[in-house]
Motif scaffolding. Structure first.
Motif, mmCIF file in Angstrom:
data_model
loop_
_atom_site.group_PDB
_atom_site.id
_atom_site.type_symbol
_atom_site.label_atom_id
_atom_site.label_comp_id
_atom_site.label_asym_id
_atom_site.label_seq_id
_atom_site.Cartn_x
_atom_site.Cartn_y
_atom_site.Cartn_z
ATOM 1 N N SER A 138 -40.699 13.221 39.080
ATOM 2 C CA SER A 138 -42.024 13.557 38.562
ATOM 3 C C SER A 138 -41.943 14.642 37.490
ATOM 4 C CB SER A 138 -42.928 14.026 39.709
ATOM 5 O OG SER A 138 -43.131 12.982 40.638
ATOM 6 N N ARG A 139 -41.021 15.583 37.656
ATOM 7 C CA ARG A 139 -40.845 16.614 36.639
ATOM 8 C C ARG A 139 -40.381 16.001 35.323
ATOM 9 N NH1 ARG A 139 -43.113 21.160 37.180
ATOM 10 N NH2 ARG A 139 -41.397 22.585 36.712
ATOM 11 N N PHE A 140 -39.517 14.993 35.407
ATOM 12 C CA PHE A 140 -39.060 14.311 34.201
ATOM 13 C C PHE A 140 -40.215 13.584 33.515
ATOM 14 C CE2 PHE A 140 -37.329 10.568 32.013
ATOM 15 C CZ PHE A 140 -36.456 11.185 31.136
ATOM 16 N N HIS A 141 -41.077 12.951 34.298
ATOM 17 C CA HIS A 141 -42.252 12.280 33.731
ATOM 18 C C HIS A 141 -43.168 13.282 33.030
ATOM 19 C CE1 HIS A 141 -41.435 8.283 35.046
ATOM 20 N NE2 HIS A 141 -41.427 8.584 36.324
ATOM 21 N N GLU A 142 -43.292 14.468 33.618
ATOM 22 C CA GLU A 142 -44.145 15.474 32.987
ATOM 23 C C GLU A 142 -43.574 15.909 31.639
ATOM 24 O OE1 GLU A 142 -45.971 19.947 33.799
ATOM 25 O OE2 GLU A 142 -45.141 18.789 35.467
ATOM 26 N N LEU A 143 -42.256 16.029 31.561
ATOM 27 C CA LEU A 143 -41.612 16.349 30.280
ATOM 28 C C LEU A 143 -41.928 15.288 29.234
ATOM 29 C CD1 LEU A 143 -38.065 17.530 31.441
ATOM 30 C CD2 LEU A 143 -39.712 18.919 30.163
ATOM 31 N N THR A 144 -41.901 14.031 29.658
ATOM 32 C CA THR A 144 -42.160 12.929 28.733
ATOM 33 C C THR A 144 -43.600 12.952 28.256
ATOM 34 O OG1 THR A 144 -40.489 11.631 29.913
ATOM 35 C CG2 THR A 144 -41.971 10.435 28.420
ATOM 36 N N TRP A 145 -44.534 13.262 29.147
ATOM 37 C CA TRP A 145 -45.934 13.358 28.738
ATOM 38 C C TRP A 145 -46.139 14.507 27.763
ATOM 39 C CZ3 TRP A 145 -48.930 9.530 28.813
ATOM 40 C CH2 TRP A 145 -48.931 8.600 29.855
ATOM 41 N N ARG A 146 -45.467 15.605 27.973
ATOM 42 C CA ARG A 146 -45.588 16.731 27.039
ATOM 43 C C ARG A 146 -45.102 16.335 25.645
ATOM 44 N NH1 ARG A 146 -44.597 22.668 29.625
ATOM 45 N NH2 ARG A 146 -45.681 22.364 31.603
ATOM 46 N N GLU A 147 -44.012 15.599 25.612
ATOM 47 C CA GLU A 147 -43.497 15.179 24.315
ATOM 48 C C GLU A 147 -44.443 14.192 23.629
ATOM 49 O OE1 GLU A 147 -39.485 12.951 23.089
ATOM 50 O OE2 GLU A 147 -39.386 15.116 23.343
ATOM 51 N N ARG A 148 -45.048 13.320 24.391
ATOM 52 C CA ARG A 148 -46.025 12.392 23.802
ATOM 53 C C ARG A 148 -47.205 13.171 23.215
ATOM 54 N NH1 ARG A 148 -46.474 7.184 27.930
ATOM 55 N NH2 ARG A 148 -44.382 6.373 27.526
ATOM 56 N N TRP A 149 -47.593 14.217 23.904
ATOM 57 C CA TRP A 149 -48.686 15.040 23.379
ATOM 58 C C TRP A 149 -48.275 15.706 22.074
ATOM 59 C CZ3 TRP A 149 -48.978 20.379 22.629
ATOM 60 C CH2 TRP A 149 -50.257 20.874 22.328
ATOM 61 N N ARG A 150 -47.044 16.237 22.004
ATOM 62 C CA ARG A 150 -46.584 16.862 20.768
ATOM 63 C C ARG A 150 -46.574 15.860 19.616
ATOM 64 N NH1 ARG A 150 -42.025 18.524 24.127
ATOM 65 N NH2 ARG A 150 -42.549 20.471 25.171
ATOM 66 N N SER A 151 -46.079 14.659 19.895
ATOM 67 C CA SER A 151 -46.017 13.640 18.848
ATOM 68 C C SER A 151 -47.403 13.260 18.371
ATOM 69 C CB SER A 151 -45.284 12.398 19.372
ATOM 70 O OG SER A 151 -43.941 12.710 19.697
ATOM 71 N N GLN A 152 -48.338 13.147 19.316
ATOM 72 C CA GLN A 152 -49.715 12.808 18.953
ATOM 73 C C GLN A 152 -50.334 13.912 18.099
ATOM 74 O OE1 GLN A 152 -51.070 9.940 19.560
ATOM 75 N NE2 GLN A 152 -53.083 10.363 18.688
ATOM 76 N N GLN A 153 -50.079 15.162 18.473
ATOM 77 C CA GLN A 153 -50.607 16.269 17.695
ATOM 78 C C GLN A 153 -49.979 16.310 16.309
ATOM 79 O OE1 GLN A 153 -53.124 18.523 18.714
ATOM 80 N NE2 GLN A 153 -53.311 16.861 20.204
ATOM 81 N N GLY A 154 -48.714 15.934 16.219
ATOM 82 C CA GLY A 154 -48.051 15.899 14.923
ATOM 83 C C GLY A 154 -48.662 14.887 13.978
ATOM 84 N N LEU A 155 -49.175 13.798 14.512
ATOM 85 C CA LEU A 155 -49.823 12.785 13.681
ATOM 86 C C LEU A 155 -51.238 13.205 13.286
ATOM 87 C CD1 LEU A 155 -48.727 9.490 15.479
ATOM 88 C CD2 LEU A 155 -47.935 10.344 13.268
ATOM 89 N N GLN A 156 -51.905 13.943 14.156
ATOM 90 C CA GLN A 156 -53.297 14.321 13.912
ATOM 91 C C GLN A 156 -53.419 15.583 13.066
ATOM 92 O OE1 GLN A 156 -54.993 14.670 17.823
ATOM 93 N NE2 GLN A 156 -55.160 12.462 18.140
ATOM 94 N N ASN A 157 -52.409 16.455 13.123
ATOM 95 C CA ASN A 157 -52.488 17.719 12.394
ATOM 96 C C ASN A 157 -51.923 17.518 10.982
ATOM 97 O OD1 ASN A 157 -52.185 20.380 11.401
ATOM 98 N ND2 ASN A 157 -52.018 21.171 13.488
ATOM 99 N N PRO A 158 -52.739 17.635 9.948
ATOM 100 C CA PRO A 158 -52.263 17.386 8.582
ATOM 101 C C PRO A 158 -51.443 18.530 7.988
ATOM 102 C CG PRO A 158 -54.568 18.065 8.532
ATOM 103 C CD PRO A 158 -54.178 17.975 9.997
ATOM 104 N N SER A 159 -51.426 19.688 8.634
ATOM 105 C CA SER A 159 -50.731 20.834 8.074
ATOM 106 C C SER A 159 -49.218 20.604 8.064
ATOM 107 C CB SER A 159 -51.032 22.099 8.894
ATOM 108 O OG SER A 159 -50.205 23.170 8.470
ATOM 109 N N PRO A 160 -48.555 20.766 6.929
ATOM 110 C CA PRO A 160 -47.094 20.590 6.881
ATOM 111 C C PRO A 160 -46.346 21.685 7.622
ATOM 112 C CG PRO A 160 -47.899 21.447 4.792
ATOM 113 C CD PRO A 160 -49.116 21.111 5.614
ATOM 114 N N ASN A 161 -47.034 22.793 7.940
ATOM 115 C CA ASN A 161 -46.395 23.897 8.650
ATOM 116 C C ASN A 161 -46.600 23.827 10.162
ATOM 117 O OD1 ASN A 161 -45.461 25.091 6.251
ATOM 118 N ND2 ASN A 161 -47.436 26.089 5.929
ATOM 119 N N PHE A 162 -47.245 22.783 10.647
ATOM 120 C CA PHE A 162 -47.457 22.627 12.081
ATOM 121 C C PHE A 162 -46.099 22.514 12.779
ATOM 122 C CE2 PHE A 162 -48.397 19.658 15.742
ATOM 123 C CZ PHE A 162 -49.029 20.612 16.520
#
Length: 470
Positions: A138-162
């Motif tokens: 379950s801890r490994f799954h939580e790590l994977t969800w965190r990474e999916r959130w980072r990737s999603q934020q990277g697509l939504q945030n237009p700032s090149p310095n994000f």
């Protein structure tokens, strides 16, 4: 049985924008939360500017570089390969985590004062190493969800310095071995090339500090890199030329595995038996950079598990750089090292540290994608030092196992610097298994019952239907 029932209960899938229905800031640390405590990255050039487009001929192969002996098998792979990871079950992480608990441990009830005093004197296994295999999963799954959130934020945030901005330039695709494995745009190594030329290489600077003694133990510095392709061989040696001599490269994959190229033979003395490689003959970047790589010596260690090569990188106008290349051949593409190969794997870590000029000079670690086996090597070396230095001996045995899980925190820190580090669940479980084994051996604990329970909890199973390209 409640904890078993909760494990297999299927909940309605959460919104794709966040791993759970709650506020992401409440589940995942933000950049501001970790800014002050995050260690500085190695002193390498990191980009915060948009990529530039290379000339049309910049990505061509180099005719004088060694050719792959199995080039005729190229029809086995396509230009759009992806490094595959196990599919996640549709579970609600917070809900299942609340229902899980570590394996039952004896309590002090019914013990005499003398027995309690004797128990207090005995070294106590760190709480996070008592986690059950279900909780580790379950801890490994939580790590994977965190990474999916980072990737999603990277697509939504237009700032090149994000912090988690993604590399979106299409010109880099031909340089990547796998289409879904790229460095974060603001944490990547930049090649020293003329302005206007593409400075991209699929490599990330990694800083892995001591989680328990950051003020007294030096930070380990690395460069996590994908296995070079035929069109990135010269890029690799350009990067090596920027480091201090001697340079250490740790290769955790074979050149071919299951008839598939996992890494192009970018170094002399490989399967091609070519003892010299010329760099810069095509003058790809138009700056006149020329270098020559020679194999000086070659030997095998640990009954052939480690191939150690000493190479010399001569850069015209700058001099020579000694390069130690350590190729480990006992880590299969499907799975993790066997228990009988642990000794050779630990020797690999020790050799790479001893041959390096200093901890400030990053060691280059790579496998095929540069995330699975590479991330596991870095996480294990970081945490094994905590055991060897006795840092884990001072952990309070009453601490919450999940909140003070050093494996989870270390892997999460690595993934903040390079996506998908410690890619497979089996690799993540291996870290707990090795640390527990090392801790017991350090304290001379060979209790049969304890070891049997540890084996049942932390045994890593191999799934033949899942490919891990790390």
């Amino acid at each position: 049985m409640d904890h078993l029932t909760s494990r297999f209960r299927r909940n309605k899938r959460d919104s794709p924008t966040t791993p759970t229905s709650q506020d992401p800031s409440a589940v995942f640390p933000t950049t501001a939360d970790t800014k002050d405590t995050k260690p500085p990255l190695p002193s390498l050039s990191i980009t915060t500017t948009p990529l530039t487009t290379p000339p049309g001929s910049s990505n061509g192969s180099h005719s004088l570089l060694p050719k792959s002996p199995l080039r005729s098998l190229n029809h086995f792979r396509t230009a759009h390969k992806r490094a595959r990871s196990p599919a996640l079950a549709r579970i609600n992480i917070p809900s299942i985590m609340s229902s899980l608990s570590p394996v039952d441990t004896p309590t002090d009830e019914g013990m005499t004062p003398t027995e309690k005093a004797e128990k207090a004197k005995k070294p106590q296994l760190p709480p996070f190493l008592k986690l059950s295999d279900t909780c580790i999963e379950s801890r490994f799954h939580e790590l994977t969800w965190r990474e999916r959130w980072r990737s999603q934020q990277g697509l939504q945030n237009p700032s090149p310095n994000f912090q988690f901005a993604r590399v979106l330039s299409p010109e880099t695709k031909i340089l990547d071995r796998y289409t879904n494995i790229q460095p974060w745009a603001n944490n990547r190594v930049r090649l020293p090339v003329p302005e206007g030329k593409l400075d991209y290489i699929n490599a990330s600077p990694i800083a892995s500090p001591s989680p328990l003694r950051p003020d007294t133990l030096p930070c380990f510095n690395y460069i996590a890199m994908q296995g070079p392709k035929v069109n990135t061989v010269e890029h690799t040696w350009r990067m090596v030329a920027q480091l201090k001599s001697p340079v250490v490269i740790v290769m955790l994959t074979d050149i071919y595995e299951n008839y598939m190229e996992k890494c192009y033979p970018y170094f002399p003395g490989s399967v091609t038996q070519i003892q010299e490689i010329e760099v810069g003959e095509t003058d790809e970047f138009g700056d006149g950079f020329r270098a020559r790589v020679e194999c000086v010596s070659q030997e095998e260690r640990q009954d052939g598990a480690i191939q150690m090569r000493k190479m010399n990188l001569h850069v015209d106008g700058r001099g020579d750089i000694t390069v130690w290349h350590l190729m480990y051949r006992r880590w299969p593409d499907f799975g993790v090292p066997k228990v009988e190969d642990y000794e050779s794997f630990f020797e690999l870590m020790k050799l790479s540290r001893e041959l390096n000029s200093s901890t400030n000079n990053p060691r280059i670690i790579h496998c095929s994608a540069g995330v699975g086996r590479t991330g596991t090597f870095i996480a294990l070396e970081t945490l094994m030092r905590e055991v060897d230095e006795g840092a884990m001996d001072d952990l309070d045995p009453t601490l919450n196992e999940e909140e003070h899980d050093l494996v989870f925190k270390t892997v999460n820190l690595l993934r903040e610097q390079r996506r998908t580090m410690v890619q497979a669940e089996s690799q993540y479980g291996l870290i707990y298994k090795v640390l527990r084994r090392q801790w017991l051996e350090r304290h001379g604990l060979d209790d049969t019952t304890e070891n049997e329970r540890a084996s049942k909890r932390l045994e890593v199973y191999h799934d033949p239907f899942v490919e891990h390209n790390g």
